[in-house]
Design a protein around this motif. Structure first.
Motif, PDB file in Angstrom:
ATOM      1  N   UNK A  74       0.851  -1.210   0.000  1.00 15.12           N
ATOM      2  CA  UNK A  74       0.000   0.000   0.000  1.00 15.12           C
ATOM      3  C   UNK A  74       0.871   1.239   0.000  1.00 15.12           C
ATOM      4  N   UNK A  75       0.454   2.255  -0.696  1.00 19.88           N
ATOM      5  CA  UNK A  75       1.137   3.541  -0.569  1.00 19.88           C
ATOM      6  C   UNK A  75       0.717   4.266   0.709  1.00 19.88           C
ATOM      7  N   UNK A  76      -0.562   4.132   1.024  1.00 17.36           N
ATOM      8  CA  UNK A  76      -1.120   4.869   2.152  1.00 17.36           C
ATOM      9  C   UNK A  76      -2.102   3.983   2.912  1.00 17.36           C
ATOM     10  N   UNK A  77      -2.337   4.294   4.160  1.00 18.12           N
ATOM     11  CA  UNK A  77      -3.406   3.653   4.930  1.00 18.12           C
ATOM     12  C   UNK A  77      -4.553   4.644   4.971  1.00 18.12           C
ATOM     13  N   UNK A  78      -5.293   4.680   3.880  1.00 19.79           N
ATOM     14  CA  UNK A  78      -6.417   5.615   3.742  1.00 19.79           C
ATOM     15  C   UNK A  78      -7.565   4.881   3.043  1.00 19.79           C
ATOM     16  N   UNK A  79      -8.717   5.532   2.956  1.00 19.13           N
ATOM     17  CA  UNK A  79      -9.864   4.980   2.222  1.00 19.13           C
ATOM     18  C   UNK A  79     -10.229   3.593   2.689  1.00 19.13           C
ATOM     19  N   UNK A  82      -7.838   2.006   5.092  1.00 15.05           N
ATOM     20  CA  UNK A  82      -7.983   2.516   6.465  1.00 15.05           C
ATOM     21  C   UNK A  82      -9.065   1.729   7.198  1.00 15.05           C
TER      22      UNK A  82
ATOM     23  N   UNK F  30      -1.007  10.279   4.705  1.00 14.26           N
ATOM     24  CA  UNK F  30      -0.414   8.930   4.704  1.00 14.26           C
ATOM     25  C   UNK F  30      -1.290   7.954   5.483  1.00 14.26           C
ATOM     26  N   UNK F  32      -5.164   7.968   7.423  1.00 15.46           N
ATOM     27  CA  UNK F  32      -6.332   8.747   7.832  1.00 15.46           C
ATOM     28  C   UNK F  32      -7.598   8.242   7.171  1.00 15.46           C
ATOM     29  N   UNK F  34     -11.576   8.414   5.485  1.00 14.69           N
ATOM     30  CA  UNK F  34     -12.124   9.160   4.358  1.00 14.69           C
ATOM     31  C   UNK F  34     -12.755  10.476   4.782  1.00 14.69           C
ATOM     32  N   UNK F  73       5.855   3.226   0.024  1.00 16.56           N
ATOM     33  CA  UNK F  73       4.798   2.316   0.464  1.00 16.56           C
ATOM     34  C   UNK F  73       5.280   1.229   1.406  1.00 16.56           C
ATOM     35  N   UNK F  74       4.302   0.545   2.039  1.00 14.48           N
ATOM     36  CA  UNK F  74       4.600  -0.590   2.923  1.00 14.48           C
ATOM     37  C   UNK F  74       4.126  -1.873   2.281  1.00 14.48           C
TER      38      UNK F  74
END
Lengths: 256, 256, 256, 256, 256, 256
Positions: A74-79, A82, F30, F32, F34, F73-74
């Motif tokens: 994942x690039x981000x922990x969003x959407x 998340x 990074x 959060x 929606x 990313x992770x």
């Protein structure tokens, strides 16, 4: 059982290291703390909001799935990610995934499970993917016709009410059968070269129609979900019988 | 009409040059001589042994298809490719293909055809693929429900007896609809971001189920073949009406 | 002999699999049906309209060439490729190619043939190309001078009237000779490191002049065509003597 | 003139920045100090031990060449490169190279020089190489035959005694001529598409023979060295006439 | 000793071939003639104008350095590189470099030298870099505290007046120590996984602070120069004692 | 303010889209949900366990940092990443990062902040990084010496007790100054070409020593943390003054 030990044993049994370069799925522990204890394990085909919540409701410590949530990271922990991670962390639920290694395992894997359902003999690896295999082929103990093969699949797989679709282009009597579960029509050429009579898979791309017709091979589309419950079921059995853990199977069919 | 002129005009109308870097299909003339005359054009969704033979039987000079036989080129003219090329050359039949450019053309394309069938208004490009689009979105002239939308598709598309599959996860009333024909479930995220109520496509991968459910979007799987006859039909109309050529449509549904 | 068997035996003898990653040429059967019978085999250096027509006139079933028509594959069967394939298919003539494998084969190959012409002894592989070799080196049974070496080449190779060009920068007496047929001047550095007295090749790039001069090595440019007839000649001999097939050699010198 | 200014002006005139991504040659100053004065400039086709020594003997401050010594850079200053750099530094001789930019310059370049020798009119860029051109095409003021074209080239180019080789496959009367100096046979397809009657180049690869024959184009192989003296000659003229520098031309023909 | 022999022996001892694909440094002879004689060898950490001049003043034939001047090669011999090469060539001074191979050599390398200074036992390779290691780890013969470890380093390394910086996040007693000289903080994760108490390196990037704090590992930043003199010192000893050459060490600390 | 609006406005102000291809940092939100509300924003240089906990203690809704936790990313949410994400999610704290865009912003950025501290005039972008700049240069309102420049930096930056290191290789009087905060010594060549007298940066790699010495440029190493607080400080000011949000600055110096 310690979470690290649980993870290490599954990784070894499924030979995750050997599939590292050929699988887009990040196999192994996808979400989880460094230390933790495992007493109750849930199993499902898909990692998704629904299965996360049902595993949490069952008070599981880990959820083992065939389709996880990290495909190349994942690039981000969003959407949507998340929400997934939030549900997992809030419920102290770890997530463990095994994709191609679980397709290809010659005893516990999805294709091996279908071969068992079909009573195939002299099974050997099929479905080359880089340096590994993700399917299996074998000879029917008793010959099938397209109709009896379809019936056998419908009777034994969890197809969720959707029938098995048949592209009947092969010989009337079906002896040799190749299996690649999930989305396996890319292996039709290998099936043609191998001279099998039928290819059993989950979902089919449009282009398989003419390819199968011209190759003279019968193709069975038995459903992606339906053909991929057998691997996690086998892992559940292993966890319960061999390792003495409490287990829960979460059936969440997609009809696809 | 001269074959070179026929090819050049279609290439220009479909903007093949703009899709050159994003399409695995080698668009344009795939098999054909340097000089030739075009009087009779056949049209089909798939380039395959069956459609080649039927176009030859119809005495066509060129066969125009959505799915050709050159995907990134051939290494050799052997096996199935030998049969294809042999049939084409023996019958002096040229083969012309247009893949993504025909999906995305905003007037003649497959998605534009479906939008027309659904009576959508204020249509704009949808389905980003590199620097181009391969679909379309618009607002329903009159609101649909999932049931009326399914009925409209089944009534107007050539689904070959297979019904339209519905993943009903969106709102009860469907206003905004996005369309990516063929295998279009990879554009579900774009549909979610765009805030549409439903995504209409051809065939669906298993993973679309939970993605659609969590995004709250209704997905219609109307068949790969069924959603992709409209583009070649529109080209047939162009060839007949505008260019005065004799035409034949070859219907060879795959049921997929 | 069956076409598939003919192809499989040549592929094995020439070790095509080992050269698969280092040769732009698609080696093996380039154009041909799945099943067919081989009784008469034609041989030529170049696959071209002229040699295809002459092989067809001779009623050959297969034409074996050093330079085929698929270099990294074709995107389309159009233009010059259409003409080539049309001629082959219309005459039921299959095309088989072997490029670097035939340069480097240590008994049957082009360099081995030149070494034989020059009476070299203690021959070993030369001309590294990835993990393989495409040439040969050896020690002259009797010392040459640049003049006697040139005469020997002109007397024994099919140079089509063009003389051998000599860049005489090496020692007066020539003992150790390296051979890379065709366009082999990129191996001058290897020749310098190996300490040979002369490098025999086909055609020379301009930049070889100063490189040879500064390295003190004599270079013989004996013609690309001239140095590459020996490999296909050796294959002809094999097909006739060992496999009992009827054969024809098609001499179409380019003068280059 | 200051060395930095000399370098900057040549770089600008030859548009080196535009060729940076398409030329393996490191164009511009290849060897030289940060500051220096330029009074005497030598010119040669090839950067090599021989031309370095002759430029040093002539007391030049800079040697301008078409083929330099840095092709994609050096890993080490050892072996042949050590000798080159040592000769340059010991003699305070800077080295400046311009490869493709000098081929393609539409007034000063090698192809422009050949077009001038042939009295071509309405010249336009030819020889696409990425986003640039490296040749030129035009119409003969008076029609040539293959024989008169060859004679004109032999009479006006420095072919070092080697005659011009002619592949006479084009029409009897030659009007339209394309030129790519050096090793230009890879542009035969572009010449065929452009409909020219003849392609003039320096050295030819073996495969050009059948390609030219099938395309019906006459090819003149006038020598790599011979066709590439005109560009550096034009730069010499510029340096002497426009910038008032002392100049020397070093003729070191390779016969290739 | 012959220069080629000197080079070959060092290359073999340091296993340069094994590091060829993982080191940006072009290891081995970076500047030097094909033939030459070696009697006097100078050693320094950095290849730079200052060390080149001091090696020339000492009349050395070769300068052996840890940081050379070719990192992935040079495009041109201009600017700073011109000055470097000019100084070397004018003084007949060859330049030999060994970067990662000298960091990782388990007896002669930089990390091995630091391990020796710290009296570590049971030393094993540490610091994975592709298929090789560039550091070492071991157990302290007698336990350190952060303070005594810092003192030991300051007392024994040539830190040029700058003290050792300590990030004291590990346990009070330090048993297990990992060493990666130079810029080694990228190996903190490996250190954490290996369970060491402290990581000794040269210079630290800002991001190591929180990483070390969260991993609970003490990090010693002892200076890039200071931690990398030990490898060239060990080579000096080898050249003098084993090969009987005259040697000079050039100390040019950077304080970094 | 809505979280999505907060994110969109910062992304636009910092031009994140323009840096997308050149920054390993995943800039923007990074971690959060929606939807969310932003009333209180915390600011820190580094995203780490310590700053996450202190921002949570301050009851912030978002933490804005220069160094986030997603660099390319992770693969998994495990180990240190698990701890980070767990702390953020448990405290309903979103994480927003801006790396190179915040270095290079010509009004709000880190380099602009240092230029302001130094009273530079006629400031222009400096520090090319792909198609963007990540630093700034300008002329001192009143000339510095190396000593007065160091004093000015030490007096105005948060160097955490560590002094500024000076490599004094430039002219005695310092007029033109280039600034690249953080780890900026890779831009020494650009500084040399630009003819500045001094380069101010945060942390220095060992190799900058000889490069600066040979280029005759003074380098100031003022600390990575110290030079990078000014950008987040400027964002804090923007959030408080322009957007009326409550803010907290979390000072967690690393001394590096």
């Amino acid at each position: 059982m310690d979470l690290a030990e649980f993870t290490a044993q599954l990784n070894a049994e499924l030979r995750h290291a050997d599939y590292a370069d050929i699988d887009a799925s990040v196999n192994g522990l996808q979400v989880g703390p460094e230390t933790g204890s495992v007493e109750h394990v849930a199993f499902a085909v898909d990692g998704a909001q629904e299965t996360f919540e049902r595993a949490a409701d069952a008070d599981a410590d880990v959820l083992v799935v065939h389709h996880g949530i990290s495909w190349g990271g994942f690039d981000r922990v969003t959407g949507r990610t998340y929400n997934h991670v939030d549900t997992l962390l809030e419920n102290d639920l770890a997530l463990y995934a095994s994709h191609l290694p679980l397709d290809g395992h010659q005893q516990l894997g999805n294709a091996a499970g279908v071969a068992n359902v079909l009573d195939l003999e002299d099974c050997t690896p099929f479905g080359e993917h880089g340096s590994e295999y993700i399917g299996q082929r074998g000879r029917a103990a008793e010959r099938y016709t397209a109709a009896t093969l379809r019936d056998r699949l419908e009777a034994n797989l969890d197809t969720g009410g959707e029938g098995v679709r048949v592209l009947e282009f092969g010989p009337g009597e079906i002896d040799e059968i190749a299996i690649v579960t999930g989305s396996g029509t890319d292996w039709l050429d290998e099936a043609a070269t191998a001279g099998v009579d039928a290819l059993v898979t989950g979902e089919g791309k449009q282009k398989v129609y003419h390819a199968a017709k011209e190759a003279g091979i019968t193709v069975m589309l038995a459903g992606h979900y339906a053909t991929e419950t057998l691997g996690v079921r086998a892992l559940q059995d292993l966890a319960e019988t061999e390792w003495g853990l409490e287990t829960t199977f979460i059936d969440a069919p997609t009809g696809l």
